[in-house]
Design a protein around this motif. Structure first.
Motif, PDB file in Angstrom:
ATOM      1  N   GLU A   1      13.748   8.046  -3.410  1.00  0.00           N
ATOM      2  CA  GLU A   1      13.632   7.445  -1.874  1.00  0.00           C
ATOM      3  C   GLU A   1      12.438   8.488  -1.473  1.00  0.00           C
ATOM      4  OE1 GLU A   1      16.281   7.943   2.046  1.00  0.00           O
ATOM      5  OE2 GLU A   1      17.304   7.694   0.289  1.00  0.00           O
ATOM      6  N   HIS A   2      12.335   9.713  -1.521  1.00  0.00           N
ATOM      7  CA  HIS A   2      11.534  10.874  -1.056  1.00  0.00           C
ATOM      8  C   HIS A   2      10.015  10.198  -1.452  1.00  0.00           C
ATOM      9  CE1 HIS A   2       8.686  14.297  -0.414  1.00  0.00           C
ATOM     10  NE2 HIS A   2       8.639  14.141  -1.890  1.00  0.00           N
ATOM     11  N   THR A   3       9.906   9.918  -2.912  1.00  0.00           N
ATOM     12  CA  THR A   3       8.654   9.483  -3.629  1.00  0.00           C
ATOM     13  C   THR A   3       8.105   8.189  -2.862  1.00  0.00           C
ATOM     14  OG1 THR A   3       9.081  10.563  -5.459  1.00  0.00           O
ATOM     15  CG2 THR A   3       7.526   9.005  -5.530  1.00  0.00           C
ATOM     16  N   MET A   4       9.101   7.314  -2.738  1.00  0.00           N
ATOM     17  CA  MET A   4       8.646   5.887  -2.032  1.00  0.00           C
ATOM     18  C   MET A   4       8.344   6.417  -0.633  1.00  0.00           C
ATOM     19  SD  MET A   4       8.583   4.003  -4.500  1.00  0.00           S
ATOM     20  CE  MET A   4       8.123   2.661  -3.655  1.00  0.00           C
ATOM     21  N   GLY A   5       8.686   7.316   0.125  1.00  0.00           N
ATOM     22  CA  GLY A   5       8.497   7.323   1.446  1.00  0.00           C
ATOM     23  C   GLY A   5       6.610   8.002   1.374  1.00  0.00           C
ATOM     24  N   VAL A   6       6.670   8.966   0.304  1.00  0.00           N
ATOM     25  CA  VAL A   6       5.224   9.593   0.323  1.00  0.00           C
ATOM     26  C   VAL A   6       4.115   8.390  -0.266  1.00  0.00           C
ATOM     27  CG1 VAL A   6       4.163  11.328  -1.125  1.00  0.00           C
ATOM     28  CG2 VAL A   6       6.053  11.975  -0.330  1.00  0.00           C
ATOM     29  N   TYR A   7       4.763   7.376  -0.844  1.00  0.00           N
ATOM     30  CA  TYR A   7       3.786   6.390  -1.154  1.00  0.00           C
ATOM     31  C   TYR A   7       3.284   5.626  -0.067  1.00  0.00           C
ATOM     32  CZ  TYR A   7       2.520   1.930  -3.238  1.00  0.00           C
ATOM     33  OH  TYR A   7       2.047   0.732  -3.263  1.00  0.00           O
ATOM     34  N   ARG A   8       4.394   5.262   0.994  1.00  0.00           N
ATOM     35  CA  ARG A   8       4.259   4.505   2.069  1.00  0.00           C
ATOM     36  C   ARG A   8       3.210   5.394   3.059  1.00  0.00           C
ATOM     37  NH1 ARG A   8       9.634   3.299   1.181  1.00  0.00           N
ATOM     38  NH2 ARG A   8      10.398   4.937   2.510  1.00  0.00           N
ATOM     39  N   GLU A   9       3.414   6.574   3.080  1.00  0.00           N
ATOM     40  CA  GLU A   9       2.569   7.405   3.963  1.00  0.00           C
ATOM     41  C   GLU A   9       1.168   7.284   3.247  1.00  0.00           C
ATOM     42  OE1 GLU A   9       3.028   9.237   6.762  1.00  0.00           O
ATOM     43  OE2 GLU A   9       4.738   8.030   6.743  1.00  0.00           O
ATOM     44  N   CYS A  10       0.926   7.328   1.791  1.00  0.00           N
ATOM     45  CA  CYS A  10      -0.296   7.192   1.332  1.00  0.00           C
ATOM     46  C   CYS A  10      -1.080   5.993   1.612  1.00  0.00           C
ATOM     47  CB  CYS A  10      -0.199   7.636  -0.205  1.00  0.00           C
ATOM     48  SG  CYS A  10       0.308   9.182  -0.821  1.00  0.00           S
ATOM     49  N   GLU A  11      -0.096   4.766   1.597  1.00  0.00           N
ATOM     50  CA  GLU A  11      -0.691   3.584   2.051  1.00  0.00           C
ATOM     51  C   GLU A  11      -1.191   3.416   3.442  1.00  0.00           C
ATOM     52  OE1 GLU A  11       1.196  -0.027  -0.478  1.00  0.00           O
ATOM     53  OE2 GLU A  11       2.473   0.880   0.939  1.00  0.00           O
ATOM     54  N   TRP A  12      -0.393   4.125   4.412  1.00  0.00           N
ATOM     55  CA  TRP A  12      -0.922   3.983   5.848  1.00  0.00           C
ATOM     56  C   TRP A  12      -2.116   4.900   5.824  1.00  0.00           C
ATOM     57  CZ3 TRP A  12      -0.821   8.042   9.481  1.00  0.00           C
ATOM     58  CH2 TRP A  12      -0.781   7.585  10.708  1.00  0.00           C
ATOM     59  N   PHE A  13      -2.140   6.085   5.112  1.00  0.00           N
ATOM     60  CA  PHE A  13      -3.538   6.851   5.353  1.00  0.00           C
ATOM     61  C   PHE A  13      -4.596   6.084   4.819  1.00  0.00           C
ATOM     62  CE2 PHE A  13      -0.696  10.507   6.216  1.00  0.00           C
ATOM     63  CZ  PHE A  13      -1.198  11.188   7.382  1.00  0.00           C
ATOM     64  N   ALA A  14      -4.375   5.499   3.571  1.00  0.00           N
ATOM     65  CA  ALA A  14      -5.461   4.854   3.077  1.00  0.00           C
ATOM     66  C   ALA A  14      -6.071   3.920   4.000  1.00  0.00           C
ATOM     67  CB  ALA A  14      -5.232   4.225   1.862  1.00  0.00           C
ATOM     68  N   GLY A  15      -5.142   3.098   4.728  1.00  0.00           N
ATOM     69  CA  GLY A  15      -5.705   2.260   5.650  1.00  0.00           C
ATOM     70  C   GLY A  15      -6.348   2.637   6.661  1.00  0.00           C
ATOM     71  N   ILE A  16      -5.907   3.829   7.427  1.00  0.00           N
ATOM     72  CA  ILE A  16      -6.282   4.511   8.577  1.00  0.00           C
ATOM     73  C   ILE A  16      -7.738   4.890   8.381  1.00  0.00           C
ATOM     74  CG2 ILE A  16      -6.175   6.555   9.843  1.00  0.00           C
ATOM     75  CD1 ILE A  16      -4.120   4.500  11.017  1.00  0.00           C
ATOM     76  N   PHE A  17      -7.838   5.483   7.122  1.00  0.00           N
ATOM     77  CA  PHE A  17      -9.335   6.030   6.723  1.00  0.00           C
ATOM     78  C   PHE A  17     -10.191   4.871   5.960  1.00  0.00           C
ATOM     79  CE2 PHE A  17      -6.810   9.754   7.230  1.00  0.00           C
ATOM     80  CZ  PHE A  17      -7.528  10.569   8.134  1.00  0.00           C
TER      81      PHE A  17
END
Length: 93
Positions: free
Chosen positions: A26-42
């Motif tokens: 569950e933690h890892t999938m949360g990190v993954y979603r944050e990575c997707e979000w940051f990739a989009g932001i940048f």
């Protein structure tokens, strides 16, 4: 991401339960979603987006392994670890 990169991400997601318990997954999938979000932001390129997202998924994959097992796991898969990281692992052991 390209379709090939998306397939690789899907594969990583499919094997994670072999390495992580439900709470860590569950933690890892949360990190993954944050990575997707940051990739989009940048506005990262497909290659960089894939690298960031894959790193997010894989960041805890050896958490339950000893340092020696982690190093062996990487070596078995052709993953090169920096010498300074290896020295740090060996000093802590």
């Amino acid at each position: 991401m390209t379709s090939d990169q998306e397939k690789k991400i899907a594969y990583i997601k499919s094997v994670l339960p072999q390495y992580e318990d439900a709470k860590r997954l569950e933690h890892t999938m949360g990190v993954y979603r944050e990575c997707e979000w940051f990739a989009g932001i940048f506005d990262l390129s497909d290659e960089d987006r894939y690298s960031v997202c894959a790193a997010g998924l894989l960041h805890d994959i050896t958490k339950r392994m000893s340092d020696e097992e982690s190093i062996e796991h990487c070596r078995d898969r052709g993953i090169m670890l920096p010498d300074d990281l290896l020295r740090r692992f060996l000093i802590q052991s």
